[in-house]
Design a protein around this motif. Structure first.
Motif, PDB file in Angstrom:
ATOM      1  N   PHE A   1      -4.180   1.183  -7.558  1.00 46.27           N
ATOM      2  CA  PHE A   1      -3.159   2.144  -7.989  1.00 46.27           C
ATOM      3  C   PHE A   1      -3.396   2.591  -9.425  1.00 46.27           C
TER       4      PHE A   1
ATOM      5  N   ALA B   1       1.968   5.776  -8.167  1.00 44.92           N
ATOM      6  CA  ALA B   1       0.983   4.734  -8.451  1.00 44.92           C
ATOM      7  C   ALA B   1       1.417   3.798  -9.574  1.00 44.92           C
TER       8      ALA B   1
ATOM      9  N   ARG C   1       0.804  -1.226   0.000  1.00 42.16           N
ATOM     10  CA  ARG C   1       0.000   0.000   0.000  1.00 42.16           C
ATOM     11  C   ARG C   1       0.834   1.273   0.000  1.00 42.16           C
TER      12      ARG C   1
ATOM     13  N   PRO D   1       2.956   3.938  -1.524  1.00 43.56           N
ATOM     14  CA  PRO D   1       3.149   4.282  -2.944  1.00 43.56           C
ATOM     15  C   PRO D   1       4.579   4.704  -3.270  1.00 43.56           C
TER      16      PRO D   1
ATOM     17  N   SER E   1      -3.104  -3.507  -6.837  1.00 41.79           N
ATOM     18  CA  SER E   1      -2.548  -3.028  -8.101  1.00 41.79           C
ATOM     19  C   SER E   1      -3.608  -2.280  -8.910  1.00 41.79           C
TER      20      SER E   1
ATOM     21  N   GLY F   1      -4.333   6.350  -9.733  1.00 46.74           N
ATOM     22  CA  GLY F   1      -3.004   6.928  -9.797  1.00 46.74           C
ATOM     23  C   GLY F   1      -2.961   8.219 -10.601  1.00 46.74           C
TER      24      GLY F   1
END
Length: 265
Positions: free
Chosen positions: A261, A163, A157, A159, A258, A265
């Motif tokens: 993100f 992202a 988690r 980052p 994933s 992101g």
């Protein structure tokens, strides 16, 4: 690894009139381990080198001049571990905050290495990144070493690099897991405390020498070869692994993270 060290060891052994087996018995090691060191295929641990010095009466020469200590592309305390990593038949990793080095993508490694102070020059940073990625070459062998990775959910988690970098990194671990090259398990944040939470841990087993453990904290690391200490770390790892998500659920958690993100992101 340079063979200068191994040749010098062999010369000292022969000067003492010892066979490899006789030296192995004196130093509490296996004959094949002695053979690997003399041939330049393996670097002794600090404890191995200390016992060899004692067995041969060479003071602290073999301890002080172990191969790899001059490798400035990795931290001094990690150089012996890097050599052992290349020889291990089984590796078990735990990471509380960052992806283990052998599983890192280039973008992730650059993001981690780039956050240093004082800052590295671009050339120095490239050299360290290359050294880290080279470690991952052990995964090109489809069979050995057998690799297990236990990842705290915080690793997935956080980052690191942003992202896109994180999505690529997690997808890389998923791909290695789905191809059955490694097994990766996630310890959910909701579990709270577990025995390994205090720091990074690597356990290594070998075909011809006792297992070792490596623990690491902030700018420091230690290689452990005391049987009682290694056994205690193995117990901690087993206990934490028993609390981790099963493989299928771990894959689902990684894929969901994933996707998060990529979507946000």
């Amino acid at each position: 690894m340079s063979n200068t060290y191994g040749k010098w060891l062999k010369a000292q052994r022969e000067a003492a009139g010892l066979t490899q087996q006789q030296l192995a018995d004196r130093a509490l090691m296996t004959r094949s381990h002695i053979s690997h060191i003399e041939a330049g295929r393996r670097m002794p641990s600090e404890e191995d080198a200390r016992r060899l010095d004692m067995a041969l009466g060479t003071g602290d020469v073999l301890t002080t001049f172990r191969p790899g200590t001059e490798n400035d592309a990795v931290a001094d305390y990690f150089a012996p571990v890097q050599h052992l990593e290349q020889q291990a038949s089984v590796i078990r990793e735990f990471a509380p905050s960052l992806v283990p080095g052998i599983l890192q993508t280039e973008a992730y490694a650059r993001a981690v290495i780039g956050r240093s102070f004082p800052s590295m020059s671009p050339t120095e940073r490239d050299r360290v990144v290359v050294a880290r990625l080279k470690r991952a070459e052990i995964l090109k062998n489809p069979v050995t070493p057998v690799v297990w990775a236990v990842l705290d959910e915080a690793v997935l988690r956080r980052p690191v690099g942003g992202a896109a970098v994180m999505a690529e990194q997690i997808d890389h671990i998923v791909a290695l897991t789905e191809s059955e090259r490694i097994r990766a398990h996630v310890i959910p944040l909701g579990l709270g405390h577990h025995p390994l939470l205090d720091g990074m841990l690597t356990l290594m087993w070998f075909d011809d020498q006792p297992p070792v453990a490596y623990s690491e904290g902030l700018r420091m690391g230690r290689l452990h070869d005391s049987p009682s200490v290694v056994e205690a770390f193995q117990g901690d790892y087993t206990l934490s692994l028993s609390d981790a998500l099963p493989l299928k659920e771990s894959l689902a958690a990684m894929k969901a993270t994933s996707k998060g993100f990529r979507d946000h992101g």
